[in-house]
Design an enzyme around this catalytic site. Structure first.
Site, PDB file in Angstrom:
ATOM      1  N   VAL A  51       1.203  -1.235   0.057  1.00  0.00           N
ATOM      2  CA  VAL A  51      -0.060   0.115   0.125  1.00  0.00           C
ATOM      3  C   VAL A  51       0.701   1.075  -0.196  1.00  0.00           C
ATOM      4  O   VAL A  51       1.854   1.436   1.206  1.00  0.00           O
ATOM      5  CB  VAL A  51      -1.045   0.060   1.275  1.00  0.00           C
ATOM      6  CG1 VAL A  51      -1.898   1.070   1.307  1.00  0.00           C
ATOM      7  CG2 VAL A  51      -1.628  -0.909   0.767  1.00  0.00           C
TER       8      VAL A  51
ATOM      9  N   ASP B  91      -9.199  11.034   1.238  1.00  0.00           N
ATOM     10  CA  ASP B  91      -8.302  12.731   1.908  1.00  0.00           C
ATOM     11  C   ASP B  91      -7.873  12.344   2.710  1.00  0.00           C
ATOM     12  O   ASP B  91      -8.859  12.266   3.628  1.00  0.00           O
ATOM     13  CB  ASP B  91      -9.078  13.418   2.161  1.00  0.00           C
ATOM     14  CG  ASP B  91      -8.616  15.084   2.318  1.00  0.00           C
ATOM     15  OD1 ASP B  91      -6.968  14.821   2.813  1.00  0.00           O
ATOM     16  OD2 ASP B  91      -8.952  16.342   2.787  1.00  0.00           O
TER      17      ASP B  91
ATOM     18  N   ASP C 229     -10.202   5.372   6.792  1.00  0.00           N
ATOM     19  CA  ASP C 229     -11.022   4.653   6.850  1.00  0.00           C
ATOM     20  C   ASP C 229     -11.300   3.954   5.162  1.00  0.00           C
ATOM     21  O   ASP C 229     -11.632   2.430   4.982  1.00  0.00           O
ATOM     22  CB  ASP C 229     -12.458   5.136   7.895  1.00  0.00           C
ATOM     23  CG  ASP C 229     -11.794   4.781   8.665  1.00  0.00           C
ATOM     24  OD1 ASP C 229     -11.249   3.975   9.406  1.00  0.00           O
ATOM     25  OD2 ASP C 229     -13.241   5.621   9.934  1.00  0.00           O
TER      26      ASP C 229
ATOM     27  N   ASN D 241       3.138   7.592   2.550  1.00  0.00           N
ATOM     28  CA  ASN D 241       4.233   8.574   2.345  1.00  0.00           C
ATOM     29  C   ASN D 241       4.024  10.098   2.197  1.00  0.00           C
ATOM     30  O   ASN D 241       4.565  11.001   1.808  1.00  0.00           O
ATOM     31  CB  ASN D 241       4.454   8.235   0.640  1.00  0.00           C
ATOM     32  CG  ASN D 241       5.367   9.799  -0.167  1.00  0.00           C
ATOM     33  OD1 ASN D 241       6.764   9.155   0.446  1.00  0.00           O
ATOM     34  ND2 ASN D 241       4.728   9.670  -0.707  1.00  0.00           N
TER      35      ASN D 241
ATOM     36  N   TYR E  58       5.066  22.460   9.515  1.00  0.00           N
ATOM     37  CA  TYR E  58       5.541  21.623   8.372  1.00  0.00           C
ATOM     38  C   TYR E  58       6.564  20.699   9.248  1.00  0.00           C
ATOM     39  O   TYR E  58       7.092  19.062   9.802  1.00  0.00           O
ATOM     40  CB  TYR E  58       5.856  21.806   6.947  1.00  0.00           C
ATOM     41  CG  TYR E  58       6.584  20.412   6.480  1.00  0.00           C
ATOM     42  CD1 TYR E  58       6.193  19.143   5.940  1.00  0.00           C
ATOM     43  CD2 TYR E  58       7.764  20.008   6.144  1.00  0.00           C
ATOM     44  CE1 TYR E  58       6.198  18.505   5.426  1.00  0.00           C
ATOM     45  CE2 TYR E  58       8.420  19.238   5.176  1.00  0.00           C
ATOM     46  CZ  TYR E  58       8.030  18.608   4.833  1.00  0.00           C
ATOM     47  OH  TYR E  58       8.430  17.107   3.982  1.00  0.00           O
TER      48      TYR E  58
ATOM     49  N   LYS F 102       7.144  16.528  10.783  1.00  0.00           N
ATOM     50  CA  LYS F 102       8.167  15.771  10.551  1.00  0.00           C
ATOM     51  C   LYS F 102       9.261  15.212  11.444  1.00  0.00           C
ATOM     52  O   LYS F 102       9.862  13.989  11.798  1.00  0.00           O
ATOM     53  CB  LYS F 102       9.423  16.408   9.486  1.00  0.00           C
ATOM     54  CG  LYS F 102       8.011  16.671   8.005  1.00  0.00           C
ATOM     55  CD  LYS F 102       8.011  15.047   7.367  1.00  0.00           C
ATOM     56  CE  LYS F 102       6.915  15.319   6.488  1.00  0.00           C
ATOM     57  NZ  LYS F 102       6.485  13.556   5.670  1.00  0.00           N
TER      58      LYS F 102
HETATM   59  N1  LIG Z   1      10.178  16.781  -1.663  1.00  0.00           N
HETATM   60  C1  LIG Z   1      10.917  16.881  -0.712  1.00  0.00           C
HETATM   61  O1  LIG Z   1      11.655  18.518  -0.784  1.00  0.00           O
HETATM   62  C2  LIG Z   1      10.840  16.210   0.511  1.00  0.00           C
HETATM   63  C3  LIG Z   1      11.614  16.797   1.969  1.00  0.00           C
HETATM   64  C4  LIG Z   1      11.471  15.639   2.772  1.00  0.00           C
HETATM   65  C5  LIG Z   1      10.535  14.649   2.676  1.00  0.00           C
HETATM   66  N2  LIG Z   1       9.612  15.203   1.710  1.00  0.00           N
HETATM   67  C6  LIG Z   1       8.545  13.785   2.048  1.00  0.00           C
HETATM   68  O2  LIG Z   1       7.889  13.326   1.164  1.00  0.00           O
HETATM   69  C7  LIG Z   1       6.163  12.976   0.783  1.00  0.00           C
HETATM   70  C8  LIG Z   1       6.215  13.057  -0.591  1.00  0.00           C
HETATM   71  O3  LIG Z   1       6.064  14.453  -1.005  1.00  0.00           O
HETATM   72  P1  LIG Z   1       6.903  14.722  -2.420  1.00  0.00           P
HETATM   73  O4  LIG Z   1       7.770  15.519  -2.282  1.00  0.00           O
HETATM   74  O5  LIG Z   1       6.723  13.549  -3.257  1.00  0.00           O
HETATM   75  O6  LIG Z   1       5.815  15.285  -2.909  1.00  0.00           O
HETATM   76  P2  LIG Z   1       4.195  15.701  -3.642  1.00  0.00           P
HETATM   77  O7  LIG Z   1       5.229  15.570  -5.400  1.00  0.00           O
HETATM   78  O8  LIG Z   1       3.345  16.732  -3.529  1.00  0.00           O
HETATM   79  O9  LIG Z   1       3.451  14.654  -3.216  1.00  0.00           O
HETATM   80  C9  LIG Z   1       2.771  14.356  -1.915  1.00  0.00           C
HETATM   81  C10 LIG Z   1       2.380  13.406  -2.725  1.00  0.00           C
HETATM   82  O10 LIG Z   1       1.268  13.312  -1.277  1.00  0.00           O
HETATM   83  C11 LIG Z   1      -0.215  12.843  -1.426  1.00  0.00           C
HETATM   84  N3  LIG Z   1      -1.179  13.422  -0.418  1.00  0.00           N
HETATM   85  C12 LIG Z   1      -0.717  14.860   0.171  1.00  0.00           C
HETATM   86  N4  LIG Z   1      -1.259  15.432   1.366  1.00  0.00           N
HETATM   87  C13 LIG Z   1      -2.467  14.053   0.931  1.00  0.00           C
HETATM   88  C14 LIG Z   1      -4.057  14.231   1.839  1.00  0.00           C
HETATM   89  N5  LIG Z   1      -4.613  14.528   2.168  1.00  0.00           N
HETATM   90  N6  LIG Z   1      -4.809  12.736   1.167  1.00  0.00           N
HETATM   91  C15 LIG Z   1      -4.106  11.909   0.355  1.00  0.00           C
HETATM   92  N7  LIG Z   1      -2.790  11.871  -0.310  1.00  0.00           N
HETATM   93  C16 LIG Z   1      -1.953  13.461   0.241  1.00  0.00           C
HETATM   94  C17 LIG Z   1      -0.018  13.759  -2.915  1.00  0.00           C
HETATM   95  O11 LIG Z   1      -1.454  13.433  -3.796  1.00  0.00           O
HETATM   96  P3  LIG Z   1      -2.304  14.989  -4.042  1.00  0.00           P
HETATM   97  O12 LIG Z   1      -1.542  14.253  -4.910  1.00  0.00           O
HETATM   98  O13 LIG Z   1      -3.430  13.382  -4.194  1.00  0.00           O
HETATM   99  O14 LIG Z   1      -2.621  16.311  -3.526  1.00  0.00           O
HETATM  100  C18 LIG Z   1       0.488  13.501  -3.164  1.00  0.00           C
HETATM  101  O15 LIG Z   1       0.596  12.422  -3.618  1.00  0.00           O
HETATM  102  C19 LIG Z   1       5.698  13.727   2.266  1.00  0.00           C
HETATM  103  O16 LIG Z   1       5.571  13.199   3.121  1.00  0.00           O
HETATM  104  C20 LIG Z   1       6.862  14.893   1.999  1.00  0.00           C
HETATM  105  O17 LIG Z   1       6.591  15.594   3.245  1.00  0.00           O
HETATM  106  C21 LIG Z   1       9.710  15.730   0.618  1.00  0.00           C
END
Ligand SMILES: NC(=O)c1ccc[n+]([C@@H]2O[C@H](COP(=O)([O-])OP(=O)(O)OC[C@H]3O[C@@H](n4cnc5c(N)ncnc54)[C@H](OP(=O)(O)O)[C@@H]3O)[C@@H](O)[C@H]2O)c1
Length: 262
Positions: free
Chosen positions: A10, A61, A69, A86, A151, A155
């Site tokens: 998942v 969401d 759920d 993630n 944020y 984390k």
């Molecule tokens: N990019 C960085 O520099 C970085 C660094 C450290 C950690 N992270 C972490 O990596 C993870 C992935 O982020 P990313 O960088 O890949 O960014 P991203 O491209 O914006 O992807 C975020 C993903 O999370 C989903 N999401 C966000 N809020 C949601 C919600 N309430 N319900 C369901 N899905 C949700 C988004 O879905 P939708 O498309 O449907 O909105 C998208 O699939 C996050 O936890 C982020 O904090 C990122």
């Protein structure tokens, strides 16, 4: 791989960025997939199905209990071998200037929804004495996030929670791994309204495919955590010996609105 032999993974936040790359890693390793995000996942589903595994998606969401759920119900009691929690998002600008409903959505997605899903799936894993959990934390958890204060706080919670849960489950057959990326080239910065900042416009961001590869391997190896990339490893080691006031000031330089122009 024979369909009956494939295990189920998942992946949340699988519509883009690191989550989509984690889903690709799972597919490459022969896992069937349930993907979740809060936008339609048809494109990801089609691409990953073409890799020869079974893919389903749930649009929900994950900041809400109902959303989590809905995802859990879609699993219909099937054995989840790997949970890759993630989904997450950021929120730039000064805390007092942020819309509180957006602040709450960050906390509810990154913390509440994430740990609720882990509790549901983790209980099933513990009952059958097996499973792998990968949580996307961040090196942001090591530093006070001036102009991304909430944020970074979420984390810090996740980085800490992950180690505690891992220890609680040490004799259970369930492993918990925290993937801690640094600045990675995804939609994160646009979504967090950080495109007028130095960090948002930074050019040498990490490749999300490489970050996911590192995280996925750490999960398979049952490691406790993994910081993706040498530069980030050094930065996080430095953070542990740098006074918080100095870290907060360094973060201001990266995330202050308008810092992109300086
Ligand atoms: N990019 C960085 O520099 C970085 C660094 C450290 C950690 N992270 C972490 O990596 C993870 C992935 O982020 P990313 O960088 O890949 O960014 P991203 O491209 O914006 O992807 C975020 C993903 O999370 C989903 N999401 C966000 N809020 C949601 C919600 N309430 N319900 C369901 N899905 C949700 C988004 O879905 P939708 O498309 O449907 O909105 C998208 O699939 C996050 O936890 C982020 O904090 C990122």
């Amino acid at each position: 791989m024979n369909a009956s032999m494939r295990q189920l993974a998942v992946v949340t936040g699988a519509s883009s960025g690191i989550g989509l790359e984690l889903a690709r890693e799972c597919a490459r390793h022969g896992y069937d997939l349930v993907l979740a995000a809060d936008t339609p996942l048809g494109k990801a589903e089609a691409e990953l199905s073409a890799m020869g595994v079974k893919v389903e998606s749930v649009q929900a969401d994950l900041a809400t209990q109902e959303g989590v759920d809905k995802l859990y119900e879609a699993l219909q009691g099937r054995t989840v071998e790997a949970l890759l929690a993630n989904a997450g998002h950021g929120l730039g600008k000064g805390f007092l200037d942020q819309d509180f409903s957006e602040v709450r959505h960050v906390i509810d997605t990154n913390i509440t929804g994430t740990i609720y899903l882990i509790q549901l799936v983790g209980n099933d894993m513990r009952s059958r004495r097996g499973g792998r959990i990968l949580i996307t934390g961040s090196i942001a958890g090591f530093m006070p996030g001036t102009f991304q204060a909430v944020y970074n706080g979420t984390k810090a919670f996740i980085d800490s929670f992950s180690w505690a849960l891992r220890n609680e489950l040490k004799d259970s057959g369930v492993t918990v791994t925290c993937l801690m990326p640094g600045v990675t080239d995804t939609e994160f910065f646009e979504r967090a309204d950080l495109m007028d900042t130095k960090v948002g416009t930074q050019e040498n961001k990490a490749d999300p495919a490489e970050v996911a590869r590192i995280g996925f391997k750490a999960m398979l190896d049952g490691e406790g955590d993994v910081v993706a990339g040498m530069k980030n490893k050094i930065q996080s080691a430095m953070a542990s010996v740098t006074p918080s006031a100095m870290l907060a000031e360094q973060h201001r330089k990266m995330a202050e609105p308008g810092s992109a122009k300086q």
